[in-house]
Design a protein around this motif. Structure first.
Motif, PDB file in Angstrom:
ATOM      1  N   ASN A   3       0.823  -1.199   0.000  1.00  0.00           N
ATOM      2  CA  ASN A   3       0.000   0.000   0.000  1.00  0.00           C
ATOM      3  C   ASN A   3       0.858   1.252   0.000  1.00  0.00           C
ATOM      4  OD1 ASN A   3      -2.347  -1.521   0.016  1.00  0.00           O
ATOM      5  ND2 ASN A   3      -2.327  -1.689   2.226  1.00  0.00           N
ATOM      6  N   THR A  22      -1.478  -1.575  -8.419  1.00  0.00           N
ATOM      7  CA  THR A  22      -2.376  -2.337  -7.553  1.00  0.00           C
ATOM      8  C   THR A  22      -2.844  -3.619  -8.230  1.00  0.00           C
ATOM      9  OG1 THR A  22      -3.092  -0.333  -6.443  1.00  0.00           O
ATOM     10  CG2 THR A  22      -4.534  -2.241  -6.253  1.00  0.00           C
ATOM     11  N   VAL A  26      -1.941  -7.426  -6.896  1.00  0.00           N
ATOM     12  CA  VAL A  26      -2.946  -8.424  -6.508  1.00  0.00           C
ATOM     13  C   VAL A  26      -2.780  -9.692  -7.336  1.00  0.00           C
ATOM     14  CG1 VAL A  26      -5.425  -8.927  -6.491  1.00  0.00           C
ATOM     15  CG2 VAL A  26      -4.601  -6.742  -5.628  1.00  0.00           C
ATOM     16  N   SER A  30      -1.133 -13.260  -5.910  1.00  0.00           N
ATOM     17  CA  SER A  30      -1.940 -14.482  -5.964  1.00  0.00           C
ATOM     18  C   SER A  30      -1.230 -15.585  -6.741  1.00  0.00           C
ATOM     19  CB  SER A  30      -3.294 -14.185  -6.602  1.00  0.00           C
ATOM     20  OG  SER A  30      -4.037 -13.338  -5.763  1.00  0.00           O
ATOM     21  N   GLY A  40      -9.233 -15.763  -1.308  1.00  0.00           N
ATOM     22  CA  GLY A  40      -8.330 -14.687  -0.904  1.00  0.00           C
ATOM     23  C   GLY A  40      -8.020 -13.725  -2.032  1.00  0.00           C
ATOM     24  N   GLY A  44      -8.942  -9.801  -1.858  1.00  0.00           N
ATOM     25  CA  GLY A  44      -7.919  -8.789  -2.115  1.00  0.00           C
ATOM     26  C   GLY A  44      -8.303  -7.880  -3.271  1.00  0.00           C
ATOM     27  N   GLY A  47     -11.079  -5.461  -2.149  1.00  0.00           N
ATOM     28  CA  GLY A  47     -10.497  -4.388  -1.357  1.00  0.00           C
ATOM     29  C   GLY A  47      -9.724  -3.413  -2.213  1.00  0.00           C
ATOM     30  N   ALA A  48      -8.973  -3.929  -3.181  1.00  0.00           N
ATOM     31  CA  ALA A  48      -8.179  -3.072  -4.056  1.00  0.00           C
ATOM     32  C   ALA A  48      -9.067  -2.183  -4.924  1.00  0.00           C
ATOM     33  CB  ALA A  48      -7.267  -3.930  -4.926  1.00  0.00           C
ATOM     34  N   HIS A  79     -10.755  -0.360   1.607  1.00  0.00           N
ATOM     35  CA  HIS A  79     -10.280  -1.731   1.435  1.00  0.00           C
ATOM     36  C   HIS A  79     -11.016  -2.667   2.385  1.00  0.00           C
ATOM     37  CE1 HIS A  79      -7.375  -5.073   1.257  1.00  0.00           C
ATOM     38  NE2 HIS A  79      -7.037  -4.563   0.092  1.00  0.00           N
ATOM     39  N   GLN A  83     -13.750  -5.681   1.366  1.00  0.00           N
ATOM     40  CA  GLN A  83     -13.547  -7.066   1.791  1.00  0.00           C
ATOM     41  C   GLN A  83     -14.709  -7.571   2.648  1.00  0.00           C
ATOM     42  OE1 GLN A  83      -9.607  -7.070   3.539  1.00  0.00           O
ATOM     43  NE2 GLN A  83      -8.782  -7.939   1.656  1.00  0.00           N
TER      44      GLN A  83
END
Length: 135
Positions: A3, A22, A26, A30, A40, A44, A47-48, A79, A83
């Protein structure tokens, strides 16, 4: 740390570059963890996306009052919100998931502030570099 990189890119190169950083973060994260298209990854990504949306609006606010720290805090809350919303809609279809909000919001405030302060320090040129060399 990721971040912090996004906020630095946002401040120096603009929103489009920060969005690329970003998205790449991500997806690459992953892939490296072997979690592409796992829950997950989607958490993510949610949130991004929310964080980037808030940063896009935040860049329009007066820079005098909305610098790296306030943008970081806003992004951290966005974020978290993204999520939690995805978790509620997809993974845990019960309103009890929102009972985590106060604890997670406290963490978002704390780490958003810390990240923002780090970014502000990195982006602020040192007025007296010779003094910091003697410290």
């Amino acid at each position: 740390m990721a971040n912090i990189a996004t906020l630095i890119v946002l401040q120096r190169y603009g929103w489009a570059a920060a969005a690329w950083v970003t998205v790449l973060r991500v997806v690459a994260g992953s892939l490296l963890l072997g979690q592409l298209l796992a829950p997950g990854f989607f958490l993510g990504a949610a949130g991004a996306v929310c964080s980037l949306a808030v940063l896009a609006v935040g860049r329009l606010l007066p820079a005098r009052w909305f610098g790296p720290v306030s943008l970081s805090v806003l992004a951290a809350f966005a974020h978290l919100g993204g999520q939690l919303l995805l978790a509620r809609l997809w993974l845990i279809p019960h309103d009890g998931v929102f009972l985590l909000a106060p604890v997670l919001a406290s963490a978002a405030l704390l780490f958003g502030t810390i990240n923002g302060l780090i970014v502000a320090r990195i982006l602020t040129p040192d007025a007296h570099p010779e003094e910091s060399a003697h410290a």
